[in-house]
Design a protein around this motif. Structure first.
Motif, PDB file in Angstrom:
ATOM      1  N   ARG A 203     -28.181  60.813  -2.295  1.00 53.03           N
ATOM      2  CA  ARG A 203     -28.526  62.136  -1.764  1.00 53.03           C
ATOM      3  C   ARG A 203     -27.250  62.963  -1.647  1.00 53.03           C
ATOM      4  NH1 ARG A 203     -31.048  58.432   1.251  1.00 53.03           N
ATOM      5  NH2 ARG A 203     -29.570  58.699   2.972  1.00 53.03           N
TER       6      ARG A 203
ATOM      7  N   ALA B  18     -25.667  67.059  -1.144  1.00 63.59           N
ATOM      8  CA  ALA B  18     -25.862  68.481  -0.827  1.00 63.59           C
ATOM      9  C   ALA B  18     -24.891  69.310  -1.664  1.00 63.59           C
ATOM     10  CB  ALA B  18     -25.632  68.734   0.654  1.00 63.59           C
TER      11      ALA B  18
ATOM     12  N   GLN C 221     -29.674  62.841  -6.046  1.00 66.62           N
ATOM     13  CA  GLN C 221     -30.790  63.654  -5.587  1.00 66.62           C
ATOM     14  C   GLN C 221     -30.175  64.869  -4.899  1.00 66.62           C
ATOM     15  OE1 GLN C 221     -33.456  61.448  -3.082  1.00 66.62           O
ATOM     16  NE2 GLN C 221     -33.984  59.964  -4.659  1.00 66.62           N
TER      17      GLN C 221
ATOM     18  N   THR D 272     -29.741  68.521  -3.088  1.00 65.54           N
ATOM     19  CA  THR D 272     -30.295  69.538  -2.194  1.00 65.54           C
ATOM     20  C   THR D 272     -29.350  70.727  -2.211  1.00 65.54           C
ATOM     21  OG1 THR D 272     -31.281  67.865  -0.741  1.00 65.54           O
ATOM     22  CG2 THR D 272     -30.996  70.080   0.166  1.00 65.54           C
ATOM     23  N   GLU D 273     -29.833  71.893  -2.665  1.00 69.19           N
ATOM     24  CA  GLU D 273     -28.984  73.076  -2.798  1.00 69.19           C
ATOM     25  C   GLU D 273     -29.025  73.889  -1.509  1.00 69.19           C
ATOM     26  OE1 GLU D 273     -28.331  76.891  -5.821  1.00 69.19           O
ATOM     27  OE2 GLU D 273     -29.615  75.204  -6.386  1.00 69.19           O
TER      28      GLU D 273
ATOM     29  N   VAL E 206     -27.343  63.001   3.878  1.00 70.02           N
ATOM     30  CA  VAL E 206     -26.730  63.059   2.548  1.00 70.02           C
ATOM     31  C   VAL E 206     -25.476  62.211   2.580  1.00 70.02           C
ATOM     32  CG1 VAL E 206     -27.652  65.340   2.006  1.00 70.02           C
ATOM     33  CG2 VAL E 206     -25.404  65.147   3.085  1.00 70.02           C
TER      34      VAL E 206
END
Length: 377
Positions: free
Chosen positions: A56, A58, A82, A84-85, A101
């Motif tokens: 994860r 970011a 994976q 995340t924006e 994250v």
């Protein structure tokens, strides 16, 4: 009482038959040989991995542009992340603090401007260093994605990327870099160290508890005949567990096997003989199932797990600990299995391992002969 000289074939065959019948009637022996490997392979095979997949991450984009969108898409399309924006670091830092994250990639305000001007367009990477191994892997993966994106952009714009040195990598033995291919063969060695020792340690200790060993000692059988009668049935049982473990490694976990079956049987037989002999020594010294089980775990499983190179690299250990690993038979069995699975039948690796395992097995067999005496004190 005097001992019988030599090995009488009829008495030895009768003892082997008696022990084989006992094995077939004893669910605990079958569970140790076949159920325990299944459980441990599933737990460790699926639970232990040195790969960093689907991490994860970011991605903070302070000034969205086509360049930042392209780099973010490259990160998102990577099998390792994976994504995340987010739009600010203030949103990302709390996610890192609570473990949501594992890292933050920051594309600053001047990312596109600096990149278009031919200047440096730095990418800041903030990592969770609690797990140092994963942090190093994530850092390397992000650097790899950055290099890939620069190369793709250069090709798309029809210009060459100025790279002073190009390193062309070639990975042998494990081209996919799957940690499971390295771990599963070592795990089989750990399993065999445990079940081989437990098979004789628990079963023979139980006979001491029930008094059946005393009855056996009162007969004319010799120590050698007792040891052969005890070892042979459990040796066959242990080799069956070994075959099951190797079959699961190849079929279920898709670990390639490049060596010869004959070499695998040879190294497995020598290692298993030493583990069974260790179990006999433990049972003769403890004569109690509970104590035998505890001693078997401490004397067989823990050294095999910690000092065999299965997880921890031996060359990175302090020199006194490295010296201690030389008397751990599992060290050589792990090396042999990893060689047979990943590299093939490389005798210059297998022969030294085989000689070391033979010497250790001979020592435990000698101790088992001395500790199994035909007297009841």
């Amino acid at each position: 009482m005097t001992r019988s000289a030599g090995l009488d074939p009829r008495r030895t065959a009768a003892l082997v038959r008696k022990e084989a019948l006992q094995v077939m009637r004893d669910p605990s022996s079958l569970a140790i040989a076949f159920v325990l490997p299944l459980v441990l392979l599933f737990l460790f095979g699926y639970g232990v991995s040195l790969d960093a997949d689907d991490v994860r991450l970011a991605v903070v984009v302070e000034n969205p542009t086509p360049d930042t969108a392209g780099f973010t898409a490259t990160l998102a399309n990577s099998p390792y992340f994976q994504v995340t924006e987010l739009r600010s670091r203030q949103e990302a830092v709390p996610l890192l603090d609570r473990g949501a994250v594992r890292g933050i990639v920051v594309l600053g305000q001047r990312f596109s401007a600096d990149y278009r001007a031919g200047a440096e367009a730095p990418v800041q990477v903030i990592l969770d260093g609690a797990d140092a191994n994963t942090a190093r892997l994530v850092q390397g993966y992000v650097q790899g994605v950055w290099s890939t994106w620069l190369t793709q952009e250069a090709l798309r714009q029809g210009r060459s990327l100025a790279v002073p040195v190009v390193a062309e990598g070639h990975v042998r033995y494990n081209p996919q870099l799957r940690s499971r291919n390295f771990l599963i063969p070592g795990l089989i060695a750990i399993i065999m160290a445990l079940i081989g020792t437990l098979l004789t340690a628990l079963v023979v200790a139980r006979e001491w508890e029930r008094g059946t060993m005393e009855s056996l000692m009162a007969t004319r059988v010799g120590v050698g005949e007792i040891l052969v009668g005890k070892l042979l049935p459990y040796f066959v049982l242990g080799m069956g567990g070994m075959a099951l473990s190797v079959g699961l490694a190849v079929t279920l976990f898709q670990v390639p096997f490049r060596g010869s079956v004959a070499a695998l049987v040879l190294v497995s037989a020598v290692f298993l003989l030493g583990a069974l002999a260790m179990g006999l020594v433990i049972s003769a010294l403890t004569r109690n199932q509970f104590a035998a089980g505890q001693v078997a775990i401490v004397a067989a499983f823990l050294p095999a797990f910690m000092l065999s190179g299965f997880v921890f690299e031996i060359s990175a250990m302090p020199l006194p600990i490295q010296a201690l690993t030389t008397v751990v038979s599992a060290r050589y069995f792990v090396s042999s299995l990893q060689t047979l699975f990943l590299a093939g039948t490389v005798w210059r690796v297998l022969l030294p391992d085989l000689l070391a395992m033979t010497a250790i097995a001979a020592v435990f067999l000698a101790i088992a002969v001395r500790s199994t005496r035909k007297r009841l004190d």
